[in-house]
Design an enzyme around this catalytic site. Structure first.
Site, PDB file in Angstrom:
ATOM      1  N   GLU A   1      -2.907  -4.958  19.658  1.00  0.00           N
ATOM      2  CA  GLU A   1      -3.881  -3.855  19.741  1.00  0.00           C
ATOM      3  C   GLU A   1      -4.581  -3.640  18.402  1.00  0.00           C
ATOM      4  OE1 GLU A   1      -4.983  -2.680  22.267  1.00  0.00           O
ATOM      5  OE2 GLU A   1      -3.446  -3.313  23.683  1.00  0.00           O
TER       6      GLU A   1
HETATM    7  C1  LIG Z   1       3.546 -10.443  22.027  1.00  0.00           C
HETATM    8  C2  LIG Z   1       2.066 -10.305  22.016  1.00  0.00           C
HETATM    9  C3  LIG Z   1       1.446  -9.615  23.043  1.00  0.00           C
HETATM   10  C4  LIG Z   1       0.049  -9.513  23.067  1.00  0.00           C
HETATM   11  N1  LIG Z   1      -0.571  -8.921  24.140  1.00  0.00           N
HETATM   12  C5  LIG Z   1      -1.912  -9.055  24.267  1.00  0.00           C
HETATM   13  C6  LIG Z   1      -2.576  -8.675  25.480  1.00  0.00           C
HETATM   14  O1  LIG Z   1      -1.957  -8.159  26.411  1.00  0.00           O
HETATM   15  N2  LIG Z   1      -3.900  -8.902  25.585  1.00  0.00           N
HETATM   16  C7  LIG Z   1      -4.627  -9.467  24.572  1.00  0.00           C
HETATM   17  O2  LIG Z   1      -5.817  -9.672  24.752  1.00  0.00           O
HETATM   18  N3  LIG Z   1      -4.041  -9.819  23.413  1.00  0.00           N
HETATM   19  C8  LIG Z   1      -2.706  -9.634  23.240  1.00  0.00           C
HETATM   20  N4  LIG Z   1      -2.094 -10.022  22.069  1.00  0.00           N
HETATM   21  C9  LIG Z   1      -2.913 -10.534  20.989  1.00  0.00           C
HETATM   22  C10 LIG Z   1      -2.990  -9.593  19.785  1.00  0.00           C
HETATM   23  O3  LIG Z   1      -3.734  -8.447  20.111  1.00  0.00           O
HETATM   24  C11 LIG Z   1      -3.563 -10.391  18.611  1.00  0.00           C
HETATM   25  O4  LIG Z   1      -2.565 -11.324  18.236  1.00  0.00           O
HETATM   26  C12 LIG Z   1      -3.951  -9.519  17.448  1.00  0.00           C
HETATM   27  O5  LIG Z   1      -5.053  -8.713  17.789  1.00  0.00           O
HETATM   28  C13 LIG Z   1      -4.316 -10.318  16.196  1.00  0.00           C
HETATM   29  O6  LIG Z   1      -5.156 -11.389  16.514  1.00  0.00           O
HETATM   30  P1  LIG Z   1      -4.776 -12.869  16.005  1.00  0.00           P
HETATM   31  O7  LIG Z   1      -3.367 -13.118  16.387  1.00  0.00           O
HETATM   32  O8  LIG Z   1      -5.785 -13.809  16.490  1.00  0.00           O
HETATM   33  O9  LIG Z   1      -4.820 -12.765  14.440  1.00  0.00           O
HETATM   34  P2  LIG Z   1      -6.126 -12.986  13.532  1.00  0.00           P
HETATM   35  O10 LIG Z   1      -7.268 -12.247  14.113  1.00  0.00           O
HETATM   36  O11 LIG Z   1      -6.295 -14.431  13.298  1.00  0.00           O
HETATM   37  O12 LIG Z   1      -5.678 -12.282  12.184  1.00  0.00           O
HETATM   38  C14 LIG Z   1      -4.826 -12.907  11.223  1.00  0.00           C
HETATM   39  C15 LIG Z   1      -4.676 -11.972  10.011  1.00  0.00           C
HETATM   40  O13 LIG Z   1      -5.970 -11.778   9.411  1.00  0.00           O
HETATM   41  C16 LIG Z   1      -6.250 -10.388   9.312  1.00  0.00           C
HETATM   42  N5  LIG Z   1      -7.688 -10.175   9.505  1.00  0.00           N
HETATM   43  C17 LIG Z   1      -8.497 -10.718  10.432  1.00  0.00           C
HETATM   44  N6  LIG Z   1      -9.753 -10.278  10.268  1.00  0.00           N
HETATM   45  C18 LIG Z   1      -9.736  -9.418   9.245  1.00  0.00           C
HETATM   46  C19 LIG Z   1     -10.701  -8.611   8.593  1.00  0.00           C
HETATM   47  N7  LIG Z   1     -11.978  -8.586   8.991  1.00  0.00           N
HETATM   48  N8  LIG Z   1     -10.323  -7.839   7.555  1.00  0.00           N
HETATM   49  C20 LIG Z   1      -9.033  -7.823   7.161  1.00  0.00           C
HETATM   50  N9  LIG Z   1      -8.075  -8.566   7.721  1.00  0.00           N
HETATM   51  C21 LIG Z   1      -8.405  -9.338   8.754  1.00  0.00           C
HETATM   52  C22 LIG Z   1      -5.406  -9.719  10.391  1.00  0.00           C
HETATM   53  O14 LIG Z   1      -5.140  -8.363  10.069  1.00  0.00           O
HETATM   54  C23 LIG Z   1      -4.152 -10.590  10.375  1.00  0.00           C
HETATM   55  O15 LIG Z   1      -3.295 -10.137   9.365  1.00  0.00           O
HETATM   56  C24 LIG Z   1      -0.710 -10.081  22.011  1.00  0.00           C
HETATM   57  C25 LIG Z   1      -0.061 -10.730  20.955  1.00  0.00           C
HETATM   58  C26 LIG Z   1       1.295 -10.885  20.963  1.00  0.00           C
HETATM   59  C27 LIG Z   1       1.937 -11.660  19.854  1.00  0.00           C
END
Ligand SMILES: Cc1cc2nc3c(=O)[nH]c(=O)nc-3n(C[C@H](O)[C@H](O)[C@H](O)COP(=O)(O)OP(=O)(O)OC[C@H]3O[C@@H](n4cnc5c(N)ncnc54)[C@H](O)[C@@H]3O)c2cc1C
Length: 603
Positions: free
Chosen positions: A441
């Site tokens: 989220e």
């Molecule tokens: C168990 C689990 C359940 C989930 N459930 C759902 C679900 O039901 N539906 C769904 O759609 N998704 C779901 N997710 C996905 C989850 O919402 C994302 O993993 C999360 O939003 C982060 O995205 P990412 O993993 O691609 O990380 P990234 O976006 O690649 O981020 C990597 C790092 O970079 C940082 N970062 C990225 N951009 C910026 C910025 N502009 N400024 C500062 N820092 C930044 C982030 O804070 C993070 O620390 C789930 C994930 C897990 C692991």
């Protein structure tokens, strides 16, 4: 096995004494249904359900995990039966609109129950957890037909909802999504693409699953302006509204993950699955935000629930476990050693947990009143104010409560010593389960940007002022109270500093935008501590009044005062470190080049 008792006395303190929920409910249209007796009965029954039905499945669900066979997912043993009881008991419909089969009780009540669910079985709670948000998105943005088809089922709980945003190459940056939606002759769309990490994407608890999916139309503008929202059911409803033909959306695999093992985190493959547009074309992200805001508060409650669970069990252990003598001499001379609760450092850990649990509960219930007013309020000015406060507090609830929830559950392991690291006690599961709450989220980093960038600076500080004015008024009113001076004086100082610091960041950001990102997480944590300080000061006032009046529960109110003091004297000083980091600015973060980060291991 860990135990749990719903913290009903503390909930009553916050609802009835601190935030005057009886008057709050009486002022809401239809709120008279939520009379104190009804609320008490619901909370008691909710606590019983959480303890007796959900808690016994928490460790077994963690150890067993979910099973994928031929595209079908089986949740751990007992989850399906527990869900049937949940639906049978009418829990999913508690706070939903009667127009869609709901019971019309205030949303805040469902949030209190949610805390109990999160304390006892977070993984299970995430099966129904997203249905509310899905229903909300359809209620606000769906057509009448979509509402008739899906809402009643989601409200009664026979169908559950999901939120399908994330793709392999994009989580935070949804502008990059690749899932396509191609219009078909019948006015629907063929949805094709892969979504990952979808919570409860496939399972055997409900007869149908309603996916809310972000995808791009063929002529969509680039980036986040070109995203649309679709409802894609697992089974297409037949003419009678029952699950009919299987749609082209299947679970490709389950993720193996650090925690919440009992919840199915799915890769979902959409292969020309039939979908229906929700809201206007290319406006999907705004529609999804309806869901995401509710879900973000929900995740904050997960942090709170896990904090409470870990605290209760660490406390029981600390009273029981005998190790060493108190430095000031034996406290239980008849025993081989003193219980570890005599040691100051164990008390530090327990009080940290207790303060975050009680403080978090106040914050959630304070925010819940804003949600009730936004949803049901009739006074336009009051609604506008509640909306501003809700916007400001949502990232704080989400990120602060999950950050401190992770700290609190870790301290829970520490109180148990080596036994905390051993599975059977259940304390390490709470840490593993808590870890995800800081990520999904929107990560803490993203919540912090939302708070400082979007909510505070973009409103020229106006949204913050709405809140700091309220704190200022409280401090002014209590200025003359010598009994509350230990709380009110530091609070007034911090409240003023919060505004000044915000201005200073805003000024720096005018010349360097990186200053916002550099300050943001420290700013969010600082804001969380000051917000809790305000609520603890109010709690201290309430406790003092009860003690002055004379009460049979003097111990409860004294403990409340002691907890408030601990928070002010031992946790609130953390704001100094956050302020220092904020003032150091972007320079120490940006000085080193991306290449130079790795020089230590290149040669
Ligand atoms: C168990 C689990 C359940 C989930 N459930 C759902 C679900 O039901 N539906 C769904 O759609 N998704 C779901 N997710 C996905 C989850 O919402 C994302 O993993 C999360 O939003 C982060 O995205 P990412 O993993 O691609 O990380 P990234 O976006 O690649 O981020 C990597 C790092 O970079 C940082 N970062 C990225 N951009 C910026 C910025 N502009 N400024 C500062 N820092 C930044 C982030 O804070 C993070 O620390 C789930 C994930 C897990 C692991």
């Amino acid at each position: 096995m860990p135990d749990y008792q719903a913290p009903l006395r503390d909930i009553r303190f916050v609802m009835d004494e601190l935030l005057d929920y009886p008057a709050h409910y009486a002022g809401l249209p239809g709120g008279e249904e939520a009379s104190p007796d009804v609320v008490a009965a619901i909370l008691e029954e909710g606590g019983r359900f959480a303890r007796e039905v959900l808690l016994p499945l928490n460790q077994s669900g963690d150890q067993e995990g979910c099973l994928l066979e031929g595209g079908e997912v089986k949740a751990p043993k007992g989850f399906k039966e527990a869900y049937a009881q949940f639906v049978e008991g009418g829990w999913p419909s508690l706070a939903a609109d009667p127009a869609h089969g709901g019971q019309g009780l205030p949303h805040s009540l469902a949030m209190v129950l949610n805390e109990m669910i999160c304390s006892t079985n977070l993984a299970w709670g995430m099966y129904p957890g997203l249905s509310h948000g899905a229903a909300d998105a359809l209620r606000h943005h769906g057509t009448e037909e979509q509402q008739a088809t899906y809402l009643t089922k989601l409200v009664e709980g026979t169908w559950t909802g999901t939120m399908c945003l994330t793709e392999p190459h994009c989580g935070t940056d949804l502008g990059l999504i690749k899932t396509r939606a191609v219009p078909t002759d019948d006015g629907a769309y063929d949805i094709t693409g892969t979504k990952i990490f979808i919570s409860a994407g496939e399972h055997d608890l409900a007869e149908n699953i309603v996916h809310l999916v972000l995808a791009k139309l063929p002529d969509a503008p680039e980036g986040s302006r070109g995203i649309s929202l679709f409802v894609v059911p697992k089974f297409l409803p037949d003419a009678d509204g029952n699950p009919g033909e299987r749609n082209g959306v299947v679970c490709g695999s389950l993720e193996h993950k650090m925690g919440i093992h009992g919840n199915a985190t799915c890769v979902m493959n959409f292969d020309a699955a039939k979908g229906f547009l929700v809201g206007a074309p290319n406006k999907g992200l705004a529609c999804m935000f309806t869901m995401m805001n509710a879900a973000r508060i929900g995740v904050g409650i997960q942090g709170l629930g896990l904090t409470e669970a870990s605290f209760q069990n660490a406390l029981a252990y600390a009273r029981d476990r005998l190790q060493m003598r108190a430095l000031s001499g034996p406290k239980a001379p008849e025993k081989a050693a003193d219980p570890i609760i005599v040691h100051p450092d164990v008390r530090r850990m327990l009080l940290t947990q207790k303060a975050f649990a009680e403080g978090g509960r106040m914050l959630v219930l304070y925010t819940a009143q804003m949600i009730d007013i936004v949803e049901h309020g009739t006074d336009a000015a009051e609604k506008e104010r509640a909306e501003t406060l809700l916007g400001l507090l949502t990232p704080i609830v989400k990120a602060f409560l999950t950050e401190v929830g992770f700290e609190a559950t870790n301290e829970g392991v520490q109180v148990f010593g080596g036994h905390g690291f051993i599975q059977e006690w259940g304390m390490e599961q709470l840490v593993r389960d808590a870890r995800i709450t800081r990520l999904y989220e929107g990560t803490t980093g993203i919540q912090a940007l939302d708070l400082l960038g979007r909510k505070v600076l973009m409103s020229q500080g106006e949204s913050l002022k709405v809140f700091t004015k309220e704190i200022h008024k409280f401090c002014q009113a209590e200025e003359g109270s010598s009994e509350l001076a230990e709380f009110v004086r530091p609070l007034a100082k911090l409240n003023a500093e919060w505004g000044e610091m915000t201005m200073a960041i805003g000024m720096k950001a005018m010349t360097d935008r990186e200053e916002v990102g550099a300050a943001s997480v420290d700013y969010l944590m600082y804001s969380g501590y000051v917000t809790l300080a305000y609520l603890f000061a109010r709690a201290a006032k309430q406790a003092r009044a009860a003690l002055a009046e004379g009460t049979e529960e003097a111990a409860f109110y004294r403990a409340k005062l002691d907890t408030a003091r601990f928070f002010y004297q031992r946790l609130l000083p953390r704001t100094r470190a956050h302020k220092g980091a904020i003032e150091a600015g972007a320079e120490p973060l940006m000085a080193i080049s991306a290449e130079d980060f790795g020089l230590g291991f290149e040669i």
